[in-house]
Enzyme design. Structure first.
Site, PDB file in Angstrom:
ATOM      1  N   LYS A 118      12.763  60.553   2.457  1.00 17.33           N
ATOM      2  CA  LYS A 118      12.746  60.752   0.999  1.00 17.33           C
ATOM      3  C   LYS A 118      11.288  60.795   0.566  1.00 17.33           C
ATOM      4  CE  LYS A 118      15.872  61.148  -2.201  1.00 17.33           C
ATOM      5  NZ  LYS A 118      17.292  61.543  -2.055  1.00 17.33           N
ATOM      6  N   ASP A 158      15.748  66.483  -5.626  1.00 13.24           N
ATOM      7  CA  ASP A 158      16.430  65.249  -6.035  1.00 13.24           C
ATOM      8  C   ASP A 158      16.190  65.164  -7.549  1.00 13.24           C
ATOM      9  OD1 ASP A 158      17.773  62.698  -4.782  1.00 13.24           O
ATOM     10  OD2 ASP A 158      16.354  61.891  -6.224  1.00 13.24           O
TER      11      ASP A 158
HETATM   12  O1  2IT Z   1      20.134  62.474  -2.154  1.00 14.46           O
HETATM   13  C1  2IT Z   1      20.284  63.542  -1.514  1.00 14.46           C
HETATM   14  O2  2IT Z   1      21.080  63.624  -0.577  1.00 14.46           O
HETATM   15  C2  2IT Z   1      19.491  64.688  -1.914  1.00 14.46           C
HETATM   16  N1  2IT Z   1      18.712  64.578  -2.846  1.00 14.46           N
HETATM   17  C3  2IT Z   1      19.588  65.989  -1.170  1.00 14.46           C
HETATM   18  C4  2IT Z   1      18.757  65.968   0.047  1.00 14.46           C
HETATM   19  C5  2IT Z   1      18.684  67.275   0.802  1.00 14.46           C
HETATM   20  O3  2IT Z   1      17.892  67.308   1.770  1.00 14.46           O
HETATM   21  O4  2IT Z   1      19.370  68.238   0.474  1.00 14.46           O
END
Ligand code: 2IT
Length: 441
Positions: A118, A158
């Site tokens: 993240k 996100d």
């Molecule tokens: O919380 C999540 O799963 C996302 N923000 C998507 C992450 C992604 O790599 O598509």
């Protein structure tokens, strides 16, 4: 846990996420002495590494602005690091560590080979112009680009990062890398490597998961009243699919209050949610101002104050507390499907579980988003362009598999399903086994 608290002082959100998983897996962990011997838990709760960097940019008034930014590469036991970027004023290392930790388990549930990560920044998109968003994204990528790559780490959107931001980020990445690399970000535009249905996938996947939950109870989505928090990309997809399945979305909320929609949200209003998100005004009252005959705004109230059958938190962590849970129950709500990451506080989850309200956690419910990112990566790597039907049927299959995993590991002696436990154990077993098999690294 005490040792972990001492190592991560003040990181309450991160410790909250870890505590939930440790509680769920304790029993199964004790049945596997090989996990204990390899110190799997001690290793799994620490990110592989965290990049921290300064992002400096110039605002529309010509003022120099500085933000802090991070990429937490949490775990790559089952695949390259994968997870979104969050732009929000409250972003800090604790928040991104909890999200990266959750992402590791969620990605394991998707059936696809993706590790957890993240990232993001304390940049606040509220009130920013389009040009400011672009300059910030470019400055952010100027540092991030050396940390990511198609077989290494693949960021996505996100909170505060949607299709527009991914566009600006990808443009800058291409310029810096001097090569067009489709596989370095997901959530791309349809004309430059994106997957059809990725924008809708988190919300659609959540509704497919809900359908699986309700089917076990001989119920269906059709005809029920749903309360939704948020009006971003995730809430938008959830509303679209809920309406398509014949449910009535009677409330959406924002930081300023709630819009009650007695007749249920319609397609015109759902389309308008996209404009609300793009405006960076961050107010749900805009919906009531635009559709005064259909929506009624109440300041300072949450979606959980509106009577409904099903609650779908789609906004932010810890957005639903024990008091909200009690109010929902008192107003007739019998199911809460958490779509936001860690959207419900631990006391609210306990309340639901002890009072007969069906509950499923975000890491299972919202996994359709990252799963479709995984499908985007497969298409990119193989120069494929699947149709909406192909992507949708794969998404259906994945959400069904996640539900099956929860049933496998979460079935209680009385036959009910503890979805929290089920999701945590299923994710844990996959990552723990992969770590064990790859040695002490
Ligand atoms: O919380 C999540 O799963 C996302 N923000 C998507 C992450 C992604 O790599 O598509």
């Amino acid at each position: 846990m005490t040792r972990l608290q001492a190592k991560h002082p003040g990181e309450s959100e991160y410790l909250q996420a870890v505590q939930e998983v440790l509680e769920s897996v304790e029993e199964i962990y004790n049945q596997h002495p090989e996990f204990e011997k390899a110190k799997i838990v001690e290793r799994m709760v620490e990110p592989d590494r965290i990049f921290t960097f300064r992002v400096t940019w110039v605002d529309d008034a010509g003022q120099v602005q500085t933000n802090l930014a991070y990429r937490v590469q949490f775990n790559s036991a089952i695949g390259p690091y994968k997870g979104g970027l969050r732009f929000h004023k409250a972003v800090n290392p604790s928040m991104l560590k909890f999200l990266g930790f959750e992402q590791t388990f969620k990605n394991a549930l998707t059936t696809l080979p993706m590790g957890g990560a993240k990232g993001g920044s304390d940049f606040d998109p509220v009130g920013k112009s389009d040009a400011e968003i672009m300059r910030f994204c470019q400055a952010f990528m100027l540092e991030l680009w050396r940390c990511i790559g198609p077989d290494q780490d693949i960021p996505a959107g996100d909170v505060g990062v949607g299709a527009r931001e991914i566009g600006y980020l990808n443009g800058m990445y291409t310029k810096l890398a001097r090569q067009y690399n489709t596989g370095v970000l997901t959530g791309k535009g349809m004309n430059w490597g994106g997957s059809i249905l990725r924008p809708e996938a988190t919300g659609y996947g959540a509704l497919y998961f809900l359908q699986n939950m309700l089917k076990r109870e001989s119920k269906e989505v059709q005809g029920h009243k749903i309360a939704v928090s948020g009006f971003g990309n995730v809430a938008w997809g959830a509303c679209k699919k809920a309406v398509e399945l014949g449910a009535k979305v009677v409330a959406i909320s924002g930081p300023d209050g709630v819009c009650q929609i007695p007749g249920g949200i319609d397609s015109e209003m759902i389309d308008y949610m996209l404009e609300m998100r793009a405006s960076n005004r961050n107010r749900v009252e805009d919906m009531a101002e635009r559709f005064p005959e259909k929506a009624h705004f109440v300041a300072g109230k949450k979606a959980w104050s509106v009577p409904c059958d099903i609650a779908l938190p789609c906004a932010f962590q810890n957005e639903l507390d024990a008091e909200d849970a009690a109010e929902l129950k008192a107003n007739g709500c019998w199911c809460c499907c958490e779509v936001s990451n860690m959207g419900c506080q631990p006391d609210a989850i306990k309340f639901f579980q002890h009072n007969g309200v069906l509950f499923a956690p975000g890491k299972a419910v919202n996994a359709g988003g990252v799963a479709t990112s995984g499908l985007e990566m497969t298409q990119n790597a193989n120069h494929l362009s699947w149709s909406a039907q192909e992507v949708d049927s794969k998404l259906h299959f994945i959400m069904h598999s996640i539900h099956e995993s929860c049933v496998k590991y979460g079935t209680q002696p009385d036959g009910s399903i503890d979805y929290v436990k089920g999701a945590n154990i299923a994710g844990f077993m996959k990552v723990a086994t992969a770590m064990l098999e790859q040695g002490v690294i």
